[in-house]
Design a protein around this motif. Sequence first.
Motif, PDB file in Angstrom:
ATOM      1  N   ALA A   1      20.754  -0.693   4.330  1.00  0.00           N
ATOM      2  CA  ALA A   1      20.599  -2.095   5.098  1.00  0.00           C
ATOM      3  C   ALA A   1      20.934  -1.886   6.628  1.00  0.00           C
ATOM      4  O   ALA A   1      20.263  -2.311   7.070  1.00  0.00           O
ATOM      5  N   ALA A   2      22.190  -2.340   6.205  1.00  0.00           N
ATOM      6  CA  ALA A   2      22.816  -2.446   7.631  1.00  0.00           C
ATOM      7  C   ALA A   2      21.926  -1.629   8.429  1.00  0.00           C
ATOM      8  O   ALA A   2      21.664  -2.036   9.748  1.00  0.00           O
ATOM      9  N   ASP A   3      21.684  -0.579   8.074  1.00  0.00           N
ATOM     10  CA  ASP A   3      21.088   0.303   9.164  1.00  0.00           C
ATOM     11  C   ASP A   3      19.758   0.172   9.744  1.00  0.00           C
ATOM     12  O   ASP A   3      19.255  -0.377  10.744  1.00  0.00           O
ATOM     13  N   LEU A   4      19.101  -0.448   8.508  1.00  0.00           N
ATOM     14  CA  LEU A   4      17.203  -1.150   8.946  1.00  0.00           C
ATOM     15  C   LEU A   4      18.113  -2.959   9.593  1.00  0.00           C
ATOM     16  O   LEU A   4      17.191  -2.767  10.553  1.00  0.00           O
ATOM     17  N   THR A   5      18.655  -3.214   9.504  1.00  0.00           N
ATOM     18  CA  THR A   5      19.248  -4.617   9.792  1.00  0.00           C
ATOM     19  C   THR A   5      18.935  -4.094  11.558  1.00  0.00           C
ATOM     20  O   THR A   5      19.082  -4.647  12.316  1.00  0.00           O
ATOM     21  N   ALA A   6      19.927  -3.367  12.094  1.00  0.00           N
ATOM     22  CA  ALA A   6      20.447  -3.348  13.423  1.00  0.00           C
ATOM     23  C   ALA A   6      19.479  -2.585  14.108  1.00  0.00           C
ATOM     24  O   ALA A   6      19.606  -2.907  14.855  1.00  0.00           O
ATOM     25  N   LEU A   7      18.566  -2.085  13.181  1.00  0.00           N
ATOM     26  CA  LEU A   7      18.170  -0.736  14.219  1.00  0.00           C
ATOM     27  C   LEU A   7      16.395  -1.086  14.462  1.00  0.00           C
ATOM     28  O   LEU A   7      15.515  -1.184  15.132  1.00  0.00           O
ATOM     29  N   ALA A   8      15.871  -1.747  13.137  1.00  0.00           N
ATOM     30  CA  ALA A   8      14.263  -1.824  13.236  1.00  0.00           C
ATOM     31  C   ALA A   8      14.054  -2.552  13.762  1.00  0.00           C
ATOM     32  O   ALA A   8      12.678  -2.406  14.380  1.00  0.00           O
ATOM     33  N   ALA A   9      14.611  -3.765  14.791  1.00  0.00           N
ATOM     34  CA  ALA A   9      13.484  -4.094  16.137  1.00  0.00           C
ATOM     35  C   ALA A   9      13.943  -3.816  17.311  1.00  0.00           C
ATOM     36  O   ALA A   9      13.428  -4.458  18.213  1.00  0.00           O
ATOM     37  N   LEU A  10      14.739  -3.377  16.914  1.00  0.00           N
ATOM     38  CA  LEU A  10      15.274  -2.392  18.719  1.00  0.00           C
ATOM     39  C   LEU A  10      13.940  -1.990  19.868  1.00  0.00           C
ATOM     40  O   LEU A  10      13.103  -0.912  18.764  1.00  0.00           O
TER      41      LEU A  10
ATOM     42  N   ARG B   1       6.960   0.656   0.574  1.00  0.00           N
ATOM     43  CA  ARG B   1       6.888  -1.210   1.164  1.00  0.00           C
ATOM     44  C   ARG B   1       8.142  -2.314   1.369  1.00  0.00           C
ATOM     45  O   ARG B   1       7.347  -2.662   1.797  1.00  0.00           O
ATOM     46  N   GLN B   2       9.087  -1.743   0.371  1.00  0.00           N
ATOM     47  CA  GLN B   2       9.759  -2.722   0.598  1.00  0.00           C
ATOM     48  C   GLN B   2      10.783  -3.031   2.193  1.00  0.00           C
ATOM     49  O   GLN B   2      10.840  -3.729   2.473  1.00  0.00           O
ATOM     50  N   VAL B   3      10.845  -1.432   2.553  1.00  0.00           N
ATOM     51  CA  VAL B   3      11.013  -1.223   4.221  1.00  0.00           C
ATOM     52  C   VAL B   3       9.569  -1.742   5.062  1.00  0.00           C
ATOM     53  O   VAL B   3      10.376  -2.330   5.931  1.00  0.00           O
ATOM     54  N   ALA B   4       9.066  -1.899   4.978  1.00  0.00           N
ATOM     55  CA  ALA B   4       7.272  -2.027   5.742  1.00  0.00           C
ATOM     56  C   ALA B   4       7.535  -3.630   6.222  1.00  0.00           C
ATOM     57  O   ALA B   4       7.024  -3.890   7.105  1.00  0.00           O
ATOM     58  N   VAL B   5       8.512  -4.526   4.879  1.00  0.00           N
ATOM     59  CA  VAL B   5       8.122  -5.864   4.400  1.00  0.00           C
ATOM     60  C   VAL B   5       8.762  -5.810   5.642  1.00  0.00           C
ATOM     61  O   VAL B   5       8.462  -7.340   6.334  1.00  0.00           O
ATOM     62  N   GLY B   6      10.122  -5.534   6.057  1.00  0.00           N
ATOM     63  CA  GLY B   6      10.567  -5.651   6.880  1.00  0.00           C
ATOM     64  C   GLY B   6      10.816  -5.936   8.318  1.00  0.00           C
ATOM     65  O   GLY B   6      11.651  -5.548   9.197  1.00  0.00           O
ATOM     66  N   THR B   7       9.890  -4.610   9.058  1.00  0.00           N
ATOM     67  CA  THR B   7       9.933  -4.075  10.030  1.00  0.00           C
ATOM     68  C   THR B   7       8.481  -3.684  10.486  1.00  0.00           C
ATOM     69  O   THR B   7       7.689  -3.139   9.225  1.00  0.00           O
ATOM     70  N   ALA B   8       7.872  -3.636  11.715  1.00  0.00           N
ATOM     71  CA  ALA B   8       6.883  -3.478  12.278  1.00  0.00           C
ATOM     72  C   ALA B   8       6.825  -2.138  12.756  1.00  0.00           C
ATOM     73  O   ALA B   8       5.520  -1.548  12.933  1.00  0.00           O
TER      74      ALA B   8
ATOM     75  N   ALA C   1       0.971   4.894   0.784  1.00  0.00           N
ATOM     76  CA  ALA C   1       1.847   3.461   0.363  1.00  0.00           C
ATOM     77  C   ALA C   1       1.416   2.276   1.346  1.00  0.00           C
ATOM     78  O   ALA C   1       1.196   0.946   0.226  1.00  0.00           O
ATOM     79  N   HIS C   2       1.315   2.349   2.455  1.00  0.00           N
ATOM     80  CA  HIS C   2       0.919   1.347   3.196  1.00  0.00           C
ATOM     81  C   HIS C   2       0.579   1.723   5.103  1.00  0.00           C
ATOM     82  O   HIS C   2       1.640   2.761   4.945  1.00  0.00           O
ATOM     83  N   PRO C   3       0.107   1.265   5.601  1.00  0.00           N
ATOM     84  CA  PRO C   3      -0.382   1.155   6.556  1.00  0.00           C
ATOM     85  C   PRO C   3       0.853   1.181   7.847  1.00  0.00           C
ATOM     86  O   PRO C   3       0.440   2.146   8.654  1.00  0.00           O
ATOM     87  N   SER C   4       2.315   1.225   7.817  1.00  0.00           N
ATOM     88  CA  SER C   4       3.153   1.251   7.965  1.00  0.00           C
ATOM     89  C   SER C   4       3.665   2.651   8.579  1.00  0.00           C
ATOM     90  O   SER C   4       3.975   2.723   9.174  1.00  0.00           O
ATOM     91  N   LEU C   5       3.491   3.456   7.429  1.00  0.00           N
ATOM     92  CA  LEU C   5       3.318   4.529   7.402  1.00  0.00           C
ATOM     93  C   LEU C   5       2.677   5.561   8.470  1.00  0.00           C
ATOM     94  O   LEU C   5       1.784   6.282   7.605  1.00  0.00           O
TER      95      LEU C   5
END
Length: 270
Positions: A75-84, A102-109, A131-135
């Motif tokens: 969770a901390a990895d995704l929070t820190a890195l997803a928008a950089l 899908r759970q990860v895709a909701v929180g990042t583009a 699973a999701h277009p982001s994959l």
Amino acid sequence: MTSFPLTWLYVPGDRPHVVAKALAAGADVVVIDLEDAVAPDRKEYARDATAERLGEPQRVPVHVRVNALDAPWAAADLTALAALPGVSGLRLPKVTSAGQVRQVAVGTARPLYALLESALAIEHAYAIAAAHPSLRGISLGEADLRADLGVRADAGLDWPRSRVVVAARAAGLPPPPQSVHPDIRDLDGLAASCARGRALGFLGRAAIHPRQLPVIERAYLPTPAELEHAETILKAAATEQGAQALPDGRFIDAAVVAAAQRTLSLACRR
């Protein structure tokens, strides 16, 4: 960068000086690893160092392999890195279900890439791939898969490898890259393994050392004979529509033409 990355160089996230070297090594994609390559007591440092490095755009695409989604650091990895701005993609290890993607895709583009590393993941390969277009891609993590299956010979992975190739294609994803060849000194073995992977439908390969990169690229680039054959097919297709036979007896149709076009696209890397 070409639309067909062939080399994906893994580098430990807790070694910033090695990351800097990897960015200049000539790989199509650099993958900063926060998972298997980093000891538990170095996880936070690796995350912080990676976030500092990727706070600005990089000269080559950089993906980050975060920790497994059920691990305490994920969770901390995704929070820190997803928008950089320096992150071109997130690689999700040990995925076993479409719901995790899908759970990860909701929180990042960011584009996501799923690593299938267990028997359960192989059983769910298509569901994960779709699973999701982001994959944007799936691939195998063969070390963990070997352990899970108890596989002793390389041939024991032939079915999972084909399963992943088929699942990616069925979901409209690019052909997956091969998993790493763990012996960095065995370049002949690497070349032979790449040739087999190419025959199975893979495209490109992950690497753990820069010396592996040219071997992988050579193995996956078309040979002069393959280029000549592709050019012949496209010339014939340009002069006559539909299925036809070449003067040497080889039959071509729309599927053969599409394969020839991909061959010539890969040749543009030269």
